[in-house]
Design a protein around this motif. Structure first.
Motif, PDB file in Angstrom:
ATOM      1  N   ARG A 147       0.832  -1.195   0.000  1.00 33.72           N
ATOM      2  CA  ARG A 147       0.000   0.000   0.000  1.00 33.72           C
ATOM      3  C   ARG A 147       0.870   1.250   0.000  1.00 33.72           C
ATOM      4  N   THR A 186       2.322   1.727  -3.384  1.00 34.55           N
ATOM      5  CA  THR A 186       1.282   2.169  -4.319  1.00 34.55           C
ATOM      6  C   THR A 186       1.021   3.662  -4.122  1.00 34.55           C
ATOM      7  N   LYS A 226       3.870   5.640  -5.661  1.00 40.62           N
ATOM      8  CA  LYS A 226       3.926   5.755  -7.117  1.00 40.62           C
ATOM      9  C   LYS A 226       2.739   6.503  -7.688  1.00 40.62           C
ATOM     10  N   THR A 227       1.600   6.561  -6.947  1.00 39.54           N
ATOM     11  CA  THR A 227       0.454   7.293  -7.475  1.00 39.54           C
ATOM     12  C   THR A 227       0.447   8.743  -7.003  1.00 39.54           C
TER      13      THR A 227
END
Lengths: 233, 474, 178
Positions: C129, C132, C135-136
């Motif tokens: 998580r 993620t 990277k977002t």
């Protein structure tokens, strides 16, 4: 603040139990992933939470009101105004253009055609598919279709977005791009998201993960109800 | 492949396949009844005597006069045309999923021959079931309806039976024909295991050229006197042929013209649509305007005949009235005398038209349900996103009514114009029959009400086809 | 990880000082284990000795920070050789996670094994998580995304393997204990 509340949800399809007592709270702006192996009841849970299905037992409350006792028409209206729904594929109307598909929920709410089209174009732009506005689903790639569907689900600025395997029909990269945009836009609007998926890497986009196994929430996440060792004896 | 395996595979369909089988059987049943009725009329034996010796046991001249029986039988055979249209529409029901299933069989290693045998078996058995039930219905019907009236006269030729060989030919021949037709229709799937062929791009928008065909048909009717004069006794057959060709051209013109009407109606509706239902309907109409042509073909053909029949009836009435007027002037007074033969015949024509309309409407129902079933996934998704079923229902009503109202008006108008021109006036400047507005209006309204009823009935399928379970099937 | 080759590769973009080299390393490989300055200089020393890099700029006496390094012909050849040789695809399965899960399934104390597996899964999921989110994030660079993708793919694989292995546990016990 808790937006959506499920208490002891039970749902069966004939003799097959799909949900066997699910209790779950979804807060405002929270992104919750519902994961688990195939047939664990993920989609059924989503359908019950979204008021598409009525549970056999248990309660679903939306902002403190019992949703499961509402009429089909009332639940339809709620889905149109406060909820957005996104499926794996095949949800766009084949005969309508992308812009018309996105404008559809607004038109249903009584928005004028011009205003609805403007809003639809804005949303297509936000999802990076402005160039598809006048194409029909058959003329778009899977990723473009799914972005249009996302735009349609978000165009009413819903309070909760229900997404059932939204990347299931896409390749890894396209799926990630769609999901990244979805999560970013949901966070901007403070929209809660219920994200059903069987992939850990998709579930990782959520703030929290709820793992289902055989219709109940599995708190270990590993399906460790059975004895770990000596299972064969 | 053994017969058991073949049967198992032929029956391995879903509920759409079951519906197609049922409808195939139903059309076979109707075709059997029409064919057996025609055979029965032909089986009436001419009593000994001269060529005009009537079979006195019947109420209707159509049955008792030997010269008219051929025409009656021919009219009955003509009734099978809407039945065949129904069969054709049934064959389209669930066709994509069946094509996929058969293609899957090919992928699993079935030869093209085996696959077409599976499909032929389905159609053949369904039709055989239909023809057998039809035969039973015929046999029961003739004994039930065998009721001589007070004078010992029969309304129907229930006293004769066609030769067994002819009946057997109908009962077994129809299924064989149906199976053969299936094999022809499935050529494409049979040749490739990948089966489903993508429909090539959007077809061009229809043009109003079919109006020319209508014009030619009406022109032929208008010129009938001149043509008759030009042919100068070259034989009544030629005249009849020209009239028939004219009518046929007009029918085709109306049917193909509906494509253009649909497209135009769709575009107009799209421009003015405010609500989603009208928008959806407008897009569907412009997307596949020929769907309306296919859907309404049989109905419109029947209505053209109905319009023509109305003109003929009005003309017969006028002639009777003129005769009465002349009698009155000659001092004979008395009741108006309508020649019962003509009016009886017109009643029969109207009955035939009504039957044809009912069958055509049944075909319309099949197409409608097919449209709903094939879009069920998109519909279910719409309902899940909160689109009321009523909106989807309304869009279907729009989609059907927008083209059908102008099409019905045109069909009746064309039919009436041709009929009126063929019957002619009573000499130049003589009295002209009134336009039977009442009859035409009731025919048009009847057809549109029938269409509406069918749409209403189709809505019942909307609920089951928008259930959320449809979203699970991937 | 082959630090000498990595440094040769970074130097192929141009002459760099030691601290520039370290910064370039941290930018290009954002999720890698941080490289210590000492390690950079020690490696550069060895490369200099083998003639794979050459020092330019002020003399060494001016201090290590003032020296710039550049790739030699020989260094470029070594880099090319390294790039054209393939990495053996997982010659040995020697991950600590693998070893621990196998042992956990083997030990008699089921509760302990269960606790370990649950904790390990939770840790994996949390890291997934975290990566993620990284990277977002709107500020994420392509370097960040590529590095995060690598880690995500491996964590994802670990998690799948963990689940599959647990589902196989009954079979496994049949084999081990019979």
């Amino acid at each position: 603040m808790t937006q959506l509340q499920a208490r002891g949800l039970v749902k069966s399809y004939g003799p097959t139990p799909a949900l066997r007592g699910i209790t779950l709270d979804i807060d405002e702006g929270e992104i919750v992933a519902v994961t688990g192996p195939s047939g664990c009841g993920k989609s059924t849970l989503l359908h019950c939470l979204a008021g598409i299905l009525r549970p056999d037992a248990g309660e679903v409350s939306w902002q403190g009101h019992r949703l499961d006792t509402w009429s089909e028409a009332a639940r339809s209206r709620l889905r149109r105004t406060d909820f957005g729904v996104l499926f794996q594929f095949g949800q766009l109307v084949a005969e309508l253009t992308a812009a018309e598909n996105v404008a559809l929920p607004l038109l249903l709410a009584g928005t004028g055609r011009r205003a609805a089209r403007t809003a639809a174009l804005t949303w297509l732009e936000r999802l990076g598919v402005a160039e598809c506005a006048d194409l029909r689903p058959g003329e778009m790639s899977g990723g473009q279709q799914q972005r249009c569907a996302t735009a349609r689900a978000l165009v009413t600025e819903p309070r909760v977005l229900f997404a059932d395997e939204p990347t299931g029909a896409l390749d890894t990269l396209t799926g990630e791009q769609v999901l990244t945009q979805l999560v970013r836009l949901a966070r901007e609007q403070h929209t809660s998201v219920v994200l059903v998926t069987h992939e850990p890497r998709i579930a990782a986009y959520a703030d929290r993960e709820v793992i289902l196994r055989d219709g109940v929430i599995d708190h270990t996440g590993l399906g460790l109800d059975a004895p770990l060792t000596g299972g064969a004896r | 492949m053994s017969l058991a395996t073949l049967t198992r595979l032929a029956l391995a369909g879903n509920r759409t396949d079951a519906a197609r089988v049922a409808l195939t059987a139903l059309s076979a049943l109707l075709a059997t009844l029409a064919a057996l009725a025609a055979l029965t009329v032909l089986a009436i034996e001419k009593p000994p005597g001269d060529a005009w010796q009537q079979s006195e046991q019947y109420v209707s001249d159509l049955l008792s006069q030997p010269g008219l029986r051929g025409g009656t039988a021919f009219a009955l055979v003509l009734l099978t045309i809407p039945v065949l249209a129904l069969a054709g529409q049934s064959a389209r029901l669930g066709a994509p999923s069946r094509d996929r299933r058969l293609a899957a069989l090919r992928l699993a290693g079935a030869t093209s021959g085996q696959v077409s045998r599976v499909a032929m078996l389905e159609t053949g058995f369904a039709s055989l079931g239909g023809t057998l039930v039809g035969l039973a219905a015929y046999l029961i019907g003739r004994s039930v309806l065998h009721r001589p009236d007070a004078n010992g006269l029969l309304a129907l030729p229930t006293d004769v039976l066609p030769p067994v060989s002819a009946m057997a030919a109908v009962v077994f021949g129809l299924p064989v024909l149906a199976a053969a037709a299936t094999a022809v229709l499935l050529r494409r799937v049979v040749t490739t295991p990948l089966g489903v062929v993508r429909r090539a791009g959007r077809t061009g928008s229809p043009r109003p050229w079919p109006a020319l065909l209508i014009g030619l048909g009406v022109l032929a009717a208008a010129m009938i006197e001149q043509i008759q004069w030009a042919l100068q006794g070259a034989g009544l057959e030629w005249l009849a042929l020209i009239a028939l060709l004219g009518i046929f051209g007009a029918v085709m013109g109306v049917i193909f013209g509906v494509g253009w009407i649909s497209h135009l109606a769709g575009r107009t509706l799209h421009r003015f649509a405010r609500r989603p239902a009208a928008l959806l309907a407008a897009r569907r109409l412009t997307d596949d305007p020929w769907a309306s042509s296919r859907t309404f073909a049989a109905l419109l053909a029947a209505l053209i005949i109905a319009g023509g029949a109305a003109a003929f009836r009005a003309s017969f009435r006028l002639h009777a009235e003129i005769e009465q007027e002349q009698n009155r002037q000659a001092g004979y007074g008395g009741e108006i005398y309508y020649n019962p033969f003509y009016l009886d015949t017109m009643n029969l024509v109207d009955l035939a038209v009504a039957v044809a309309v009912v069958i055509a409407v049944a075909g319309l129902f099949v197409t409608l349900v097919e449209g709903i079933v094939s879009r069920r996934r998109a519909y279910a998704a719409l309902v899940a996103t909160g689109v009321p079923r009523a909106t989807i229902g309304t869009s279907i009503v729009w989609q059907v009514l927008t083209p059908v109202v102008p099409a019905v008006l045109i069909a009746l108008g064309v039919g009436y114009a041709i009929g009126r021109l063929l019957t002619g006036g009573v000499g130049r400047g003589g009295p002209q029959p009134d336009v039977p507005l009442g009859q035409l209006a009731s025919q048009g309204a009847g057809a549109i009400i029938a269409v509406l009823l069918v749409v209403g009935l189709g809505m019942l399928f909307l609920r089951s086809n928008t259930a959320v379970e449809e979203l699970r099937a991937t | 990880m082959s630090t000498p080759h990595l440094l040769l590769g970074l130097l192929s973009t141009g002459t760099m000082h030691g601290y520039e080299l370290k910064r370039a390393h941290d930018t290009r490989l954002p999720q890698a284990r941080p490289l210590a300055f000492g390690q950079v200089y020690a490696t550069l020393g060895r490369l200099l000795r083998d003639g794979l890099v050459a020092s330019t700029g002020p003399e060494r006496s001016a201090g290590p920070d003032r020296t710039a390094y550049t790739l030699t012909e020989q260094g470029r050849a070594t880099l090319d050789r390294w790039l054209s040789s393939i990495e053996p695809p997982m010659p040995y399965v020697n991950s600590p996670l693998f070893a621990k899960v196998v042992v956990a399934l083997l030990v008699a104390d089921a509760d302990r094994a269960r606790a370990y597996l649950v904790a390990q899964r939770r840790a994996h999921t949390e890291r997934l998580r975290e990566l993620t989110a990284l990277k977002t994030a709107p500020s994420a660079t392509v370097d960040d995304v590529v590095a995060a993708d690598y880690a995500i793919a491996h964590l994802d694989a670990d998690l799948r393997w963990l689940h599959t292995t647990l589902d196989r546990v009954a079979d496994w016990h049949r084999e081990v204990h019979s």
